[in-house]
Design a protein around this motif. Structure first.
Motif, PDB file in Angstrom:
ATOM      1  N   UNK A  67      14.774  -2.883  -9.682  1.00 26.17           N
ATOM      2  CA  UNK A  67      15.001  -3.226  -8.352  1.00 26.17           C
ATOM      3  C   UNK A  67      14.522  -2.394  -7.238  1.00 26.17           C
ATOM      4  N   UNK A  68      14.371  -1.265  -7.526  1.00 25.60           N
ATOM      5  CA  UNK A  68      13.838  -0.131  -6.604  1.00 25.60           C
ATOM      6  C   UNK A  68      12.280  -0.489  -6.358  1.00 25.60           C
ATOM      7  N   UNK A  69      11.395  -0.492  -7.598  1.00 27.03           N
ATOM      8  CA  UNK A  69      10.295  -1.113  -7.678  1.00 27.03           C
ATOM      9  C   UNK A  69      10.009  -2.320  -7.155  1.00 27.03           C
ATOM     10  N   UNK A  70      10.650  -3.255  -7.245  1.00 27.60           N
ATOM     11  CA  UNK A  70      10.599  -4.598  -6.315  1.00 27.60           C
ATOM     12  C   UNK A  70      10.659  -4.463  -4.878  1.00 27.60           C
ATOM     13  N   UNK A  71      11.678  -3.645  -4.532  1.00 26.46           N
ATOM     14  CA  UNK A  71      11.967  -3.325  -3.131  1.00 26.46           C
ATOM     15  C   UNK A  71      10.596  -2.541  -2.563  1.00 26.46           C
ATOM     16  N   UNK A  72      10.294  -1.589  -3.297  1.00 21.94           N
ATOM     17  CA  UNK A  72       9.305  -0.809  -2.724  1.00 21.94           C
ATOM     18  C   UNK A  72       7.901  -1.658  -2.727  1.00 21.94           C
ATOM     19  N   UNK A  73       7.617  -2.352  -3.594  1.00 22.77           N
ATOM     20  CA  UNK A  73       6.503  -3.413  -3.538  1.00 22.77           C
ATOM     21  C   UNK A  73       6.485  -4.179  -2.300  1.00 22.77           C
ATOM     22  N   UNK A  74       7.628  -4.948  -2.164  1.00 29.55           N
ATOM     23  CA  UNK A  74       7.758  -5.780  -1.003  1.00 29.55           C
ATOM     24  C   UNK A  74       7.752  -5.097   0.087  1.00 29.55           C
ATOM     25  N   UNK A  75       8.196  -4.118   0.529  1.00 28.52           N
ATOM     26  CA  UNK A  75       8.076  -3.114   1.639  1.00 28.52           C
ATOM     27  C   UNK A  75       6.311  -2.879   1.876  1.00 28.52           C
ATOM     28  N   UNK A  76       5.912  -2.545   0.567  1.00 32.66           N
ATOM     29  CA  UNK A  76       4.435  -2.106   0.867  1.00 32.66           C
ATOM     30  C   UNK A  76       3.474  -3.491   1.323  1.00 32.66           C
ATOM     31  N   UNK A  77       4.032  -4.598   0.816  1.00 28.37           N
ATOM     32  CA  UNK A  77       3.262  -5.747   0.987  1.00 28.37           C
ATOM     33  C   UNK A  77       3.804  -6.354   2.723  1.00 28.37           C
ATOM     34  N   UNK A  78       4.931  -6.102   3.033  1.00 28.42           N
ATOM     35  CA  UNK A  78       4.982  -6.183   4.550  1.00 28.42           C
ATOM     36  C   UNK A  78       4.359  -5.255   5.346  1.00 28.42           C
ATOM     37  N   UNK A  79       4.103  -3.998   5.114  1.00 27.60           N
ATOM     38  CA  UNK A  79       3.398  -3.044   5.851  1.00 27.60           C
ATOM     39  C   UNK A  79       1.868  -3.399   5.719  1.00 27.60           C
ATOM     40  N   UNK A  80       1.369  -4.045   4.568  1.00 29.89           N
ATOM     41  CA  UNK A  80      -0.016  -4.095   4.212  1.00 29.89           C
ATOM     42  C   UNK A  80      -0.336  -5.365   5.384  1.00 29.89           C
ATOM     43  N   UNK A  81       0.585  -6.335   5.519  1.00 34.40           N
ATOM     44  CA  UNK A  81       0.346  -7.474   6.462  1.00 34.40           C
ATOM     45  C   UNK A  81       0.188  -6.642   7.863  1.00 34.40           C
ATOM     46  N   UNK A  82       1.310  -5.894   8.046  1.00 32.28           N
ATOM     47  CA  UNK A  82       1.164  -5.349   9.475  1.00 32.28           C
ATOM     48  C   UNK A  82      -0.131  -4.604   9.833  1.00 32.28           C
ATOM     49  N   UNK A  83      -0.595  -3.675   8.962  1.00 30.50           N
ATOM     50  CA  UNK A  83      -1.594  -2.837   9.030  1.00 30.50           C
ATOM     51  C   UNK A  83      -2.872  -3.740   9.060  1.00 30.50           C
ATOM     52  N   UNK A  84      -2.872  -4.931   8.258  1.00 31.59           N
ATOM     53  CA  UNK A  84      -4.204  -5.951   8.557  1.00 31.59           C
ATOM     54  C   UNK A  84      -4.166  -6.513  10.182  1.00 31.59           C
ATOM     55  N   UNK A  85      -2.921  -6.868  10.637  1.00 34.08           N
ATOM     56  CA  UNK A  85      -2.870  -7.002  11.956  1.00 34.08           C
ATOM     57  C   UNK A  85      -3.124  -5.925  12.925  1.00 34.08           C
ATOM     58  N   UNK A  86      -2.654  -4.778  12.659  1.00 26.79           N
ATOM     59  CA  UNK A  86      -2.997  -3.697  13.366  1.00 26.79           C
ATOM     60  C   UNK A  86      -4.581  -3.506  13.893  1.00 26.79           C
ATOM     61  N   UNK A  87      -5.057  -3.918  12.714  1.00 29.17           N
ATOM     62  CA  UNK A  87      -6.882  -3.755  12.776  1.00 29.17           C
ATOM     63  C   UNK A  87      -7.230  -4.789  13.924  1.00 29.17           C
ATOM     64  N   UNK A  88      -6.540  -5.834  14.074  1.00 35.55           N
ATOM     65  CA  UNK A  88      -7.102  -7.027  15.015  1.00 35.55           C
ATOM     66  C   UNK A  88      -6.889  -6.817  16.543  1.00 35.55           C
ATOM     67  N   UNK A  89      -5.615  -6.113  16.883  1.00 29.98           N
ATOM     68  CA  UNK A  89      -4.954  -6.221  17.927  1.00 29.98           C
ATOM     69  C   UNK A  89      -5.221  -4.867  18.843  1.00 29.98           C
ATOM     70  N   UNK A  90      -5.226  -4.494  19.939  1.00 27.20           N
ATOM     71  CA  UNK A  90      -5.339  -3.270  20.642  1.00 27.20           C
ATOM     72  C   UNK A  90      -4.000  -2.801  20.663  1.00 27.20           C
ATOM     73  N   UNK A  91      -2.897  -3.304  20.647  1.00 31.50           N
ATOM     74  CA  UNK A  91      -1.493  -2.818  20.788  1.00 31.50           C
ATOM     75  C   UNK A  91      -0.676  -2.738  19.621  1.00 31.50           C
ATOM     76  N   UNK A  92       0.265  -3.378  19.710  1.00 29.49           N
ATOM     77  CA  UNK A  92       1.488  -2.875  18.746  1.00 29.49           C
ATOM     78  C   UNK A  92       1.600  -4.147  17.517  1.00 29.49           C
ATOM     79  N   UNK A  93       2.130  -3.598  16.439  1.00 31.78           N
ATOM     80  CA  UNK A  93       2.755  -4.702  15.448  1.00 31.78           C
ATOM     81  C   UNK A  93       4.196  -4.675  15.292  1.00 31.78           C
ATOM     82  N   UNK A  94       5.121  -5.498  15.099  1.00 32.48           N
ATOM     83  CA  UNK A  94       6.297  -5.173  14.742  1.00 32.48           C
ATOM     84  C   UNK A  94       6.528  -5.547  13.371  1.00 32.48           C
ATOM     85  N   UNK A  95       7.371  -4.491  12.837  1.00 34.32           N
ATOM     86  CA  UNK A  95       7.612  -4.876  11.358  1.00 34.32           C
ATOM     87  C   UNK A  95       9.130  -4.555  11.160  1.00 34.32           C
TER      88      UNK A  95
END
Length: 320
Positions: A67-95
């Motif tokens: 369960x901890x591993x699944x939650x950890x990877x799910x969180x990593x994926x949400x942050x990976x999406x946010x990081x990809x978006x942060x590379x495209x915008x000058x402002x902020x990304x909400x997570x």
């Protein structure tokens, strides 16, 4: 005449409500917002195939239990999406903090701190991130702690003035009133359609905006969850508006004049309202719409969070 989208940019900060990197590149918003629904959809795009594989590989051994591993990877994926978006915008990304922490102050605070640390490990500083929290009383109290620590928060699932006041009192950086979901409720319960100027969601945001400006409140008002461009037009001049790619496309194709509807200088004088936990819970209880839509929103985000975790579980063990 320039497009309505370009006109809107002169009076309101335009935010993209999407995880679609191509759409962000096309429309060039200042900020991006995400939630579990948006993250789940984004991860189905070919843009994220390699990222998913990498995050599953790198997160496979995090956590002592499955369960901890699944939650950890799910969180990593949400942050990976946010990081990809942060590379495209000058402002902020909400997570967003996980929906199942919506009634857990300490759990939300701990999760938010982990999210910020994970972004910083990827080279995205905390001043580029907004932590999204459901606007329950517990979520608002978590925001109070985080804002004190210098972590800015986006308070989501706002359906009432009571929520907006409590968020401002907690020092929240930004609130997201959900225009379309308020309209949905009233359409069903009143059995009629609403013109944009009388749209209950529009009127709710206008009320919050005017209360904030009349009382010198610095918390940003960002209208969200739009059903049509008429709602957006009626809120032109709001601090920020987070808009889906489909509605951004419509605004970009429309060259008619866009009139400013909201302005700090035109806000009426409104008395400050004292909001404590007792009053907050009573005001929410008195609003069937706000109570139902807040609970429904948390459930929906919870369902998509579980779907994301199921996807992670399946891929973790497929590639083991």
């Amino acid at each position: 005449m320039t497009s309505k989208l370009d006109q809107l940019r002169t009076m309101t900060t335009v935010v993209a409500d999407t995880g679609d990197v191509a759409a962000v590149r096309q429309h060039k918003p200042v900020d991006c917002t995400t939630n579990p629904t948006i993250v789940l959809k984004a991860l189905q795009s070919p843009d994220f195939v390699e990222i998913i594989a990498r995050e599953i590989r790198d997160g496979r051994n995090e956590g002592a239990t499955e369960g901890q591993r699944i939650r950890s990877v799910a969180s990593r994926l949400a942050i990976a999406v946010g990081a990809a978006l942060a590379a495209e915008v000058p402002g902020r990304v909400s997570t967003e903090v996980d929906a199942d922490l919506s009634f857990d102050v300490q759990g939300s605070v701990a999760s938010a701190r982990r999210i910020i640390k994970a972004y910083e490990a990827r080279g995205v500083e905390r001043d580029r991130i907004l932590i999204k929290l459901a606007s329950t009383w517990e979520g608002i109290e978590a925001a109070r702690v985080l804002q004190h620590d210098g972590i800015d928060c986006n308070m989501t699932l706002i359906f009432s003035l009571a929520q907006a006041i409590a968020c401002a009192d907690a020092g929240a950086f930004l609130i997201s009133p959900f225009v379309g979901r308020i309209l949905d409720w009233h359409t069903v319960h009143e059995g009629r359609r609403f013109a944009p100027a009388e749209d209950p969601g529009v009127l709710s945001v206008r009320q919050i905006y005017e209360y904030y400006k009349a009382n010198g409140i610095g918390t940003i008002v960002m209208g969200a969850s739009f059903r049509n461009i008429g709602e957006i037009e009626e809120l032109a001049g709001c601090d920020r508006l987070t808009i889906s790619p489909a509605l951004l496309d419509q605004l970009a194709r429309d060259n008619d004049l866009l009139q400013r509807r909201l302005s700090p200088s035109s806000a009426p004088k409104l008395a400050r309202i004292e909001m404590d936990e007792r009053r907050f819970r009573w005001e929410m209880n008195e609003s069937a719409m706000a109570t139902e839509k807040l609970a429904e929103g948390i459930r929906q985000f919870g369902q998509d969070l579980r779907a994301l975790r199921t996807m992670v579980r399946d891929q973790l063990y497929e590639t083991a």
